[in-house]
Design a protein around this motif. Structure first.
Motif, PDB file in Angstrom:
ATOM      1  N   ARG A 289       2.370   1.892  -3.243  1.00 32.73           N
ATOM      2  CA  ARG A 289       1.848   2.345  -4.642  1.00 32.73           C
ATOM      3  C   ARG A 289       1.119   3.436  -4.438  1.00 32.73           C
ATOM      4  N   ARG A 290       1.472   3.778  -3.267  1.00 34.88           N
ATOM      5  CA  ARG A 290       0.477   5.338  -2.570  1.00 34.88           C
ATOM      6  C   ARG A 290       2.351   6.254  -3.444  1.00 34.88           C
TER       7      ARG A 290
ATOM      8  N   ARG B 245       2.745   6.530  -7.093  1.00 36.07           N
ATOM      9  CA  ARG B 245       1.943   7.716  -8.018  1.00 36.07           C
ATOM     10  C   ARG B 245       2.259   8.813  -7.634  1.00 36.07           C
ATOM     11  N   GLU B 246       2.801   8.857  -6.400  1.00 34.31           N
ATOM     12  CA  GLU B 246       3.503  10.516  -5.957  1.00 34.31           C
ATOM     13  C   GLU B 246       4.322  10.939  -6.897  1.00 34.31           C
TER      14      GLU B 246
ATOM     15  N   HIS C  65       4.435   5.845   6.761  1.00 36.57           N
ATOM     16  CA  HIS C  65       3.651   4.665   6.648  1.00 36.57           C
ATOM     17  C   HIS C  65       3.907   3.826   7.186  1.00 36.57           C
TER      18      HIS C  65
ATOM     19  N   GLU D  16       0.846  -0.965  -0.283  1.00 37.16           N
ATOM     20  CA  GLU D  16       0.372  -0.237   0.119  1.00 37.16           C
ATOM     21  C   GLU D  16       0.980   1.562  -0.165  1.00 37.16           C
ATOM     22  N   ALA D  17       1.950   1.200   0.859  1.00 33.59           N
ATOM     23  CA  ALA D  17       2.570   2.403   0.733  1.00 33.59           C
ATOM     24  C   ALA D  17       3.176   2.814  -0.434  1.00 33.59           C
TER      25      ALA D  17
ATOM     26  N   ILE E  77       7.259   9.667   2.332  1.00 37.62           N
ATOM     27  CA  ILE E  77       5.642   8.784   1.804  1.00 37.62           C
ATOM     28  C   ILE E  77       6.419   7.104   2.856  1.00 37.62           C
TER      29      ILE E  77
END
Length: 272
Positions: A15-16, A19-20, A54, A12-13, A50
């Motif tokens: 992928r976030r 995207r950034e 996380h 999850e971290a 990020i």
């Protein structure tokens, strides 16, 4: 103890953070030069933040070693340490080439236990938990095509080392292609898209920790250039080259690779 929870939080971290990275690639970022003359961008730093936010929130007792965070040797007292390269292949990122990735491993007692490598430009997500094999996914909405191997067998190599002729002895036996990210290269070999990764000098733990687990979980072999096994979360995170061999490479070509790589112990000039 399974590591499914750790991999879920990590995925999850990443992928976030990926995207950034893509958002900043599209809208603009700043580029700086480190003391070692390598580039770092504001995207590297944003991705690093990020991931740290996380992972540290989810696992506050774990240590942290990242290319873009000042090292704190308190990590040496921790049994578990996250080893992170926020963007491996920064030069490719700056040039808009889809040969960069986020690379993260959770190391336990010196060995990678969980690993993920994510190329947000192509949508390729490679992950592994020790003892459970390798998993490869691709996001359908990815903007650029994934790596397409040219002729096989194929070794992915350090661009500078290729330019100065260090792989001439290999070229009768397999094709050598330069690639800007060793982490992405290791993931491609683990996924069967290439046959070997060779860097005769240099590197750091954050470049390879995730990729080493992917290689091992795919049935391949990963060592230093001289053939020694890796251990991670050492006081000095520098490594002395990397040799990774995929499971399908034939024995004669393996022999040539190992001989060339072992001879690299005589090299002394640092990489630029």
């Amino acid at each position: 103890m399974t590591m499914d929870h750790e991999l879920s939080i990590l995925s999850e971290a990443m992928r976030r953070a990926g995207r950034e990275a893509l958002r900043m690639a599209a809208t603009g970022f700043d580029t700086y030069t480190k003391p070692d003359q390598s580039p770092v961008t504001s995207a590297d730093l944003a991705v690093n933040q990020i991931l740290r936010d996380h992972l540290s929130a989810a696992f506050p007792e774990d240590g942290w070693l990242s290319e873009e965070t000042e090292d704190n040797h308190n990590r040496l007292t921790r049994s578990r340490v996250w080893i992170v390269d926020p963007i491996d292949g920064t030069r490719s990122f700056v040039r808009g080439l889809p040969e960069f990735c986020l690379s993260v491993a959770l190391v336990e007692q010196g060995m990678p236990a969980v690993a993920a490598i994510f190329n947000p430009a192509t949508g390729e997500f490679f992950s592994a938990i020790r003892g459970q094999g390798i998993r490869v996914e691709r996001q359908a909405e990815a903007g650029q095509a994934p790596f397409t191997p040219p002729e096989r067998p194929l070794a992915l190599v350090n661009p500078w080392e290729l330019r100065v002729g260090r792989f001439q002895a290999l070229e009768p036996h397999l094709h050598c292609r330069p690639i800007g990210s060793i982490a992405y290269a290791l993931a491609l070999v683990a996924a069967g898209q290439a046959d070997a990764v060779v860097t005769l000098e240099g590197g750091n733990e954050w470049d390879i920790a995730a990729g080493v687990l992917l290689i091992e979980e795919s049935g391949g072999r990963a060592t230093t250039a001289a053939g020694h096994p890796f251990t991670f979360n050492r006081a000095d995170p520098r490594v002395k080259g990397t040799l990774a061999i995929g499971i399908d490479l034939t024995t004669p070509t393996r022999t040539h690779l190992i001989q060339l790589s072992a001879a690299s112990r005589d090299l002394r000039a640092p990489l630029p």
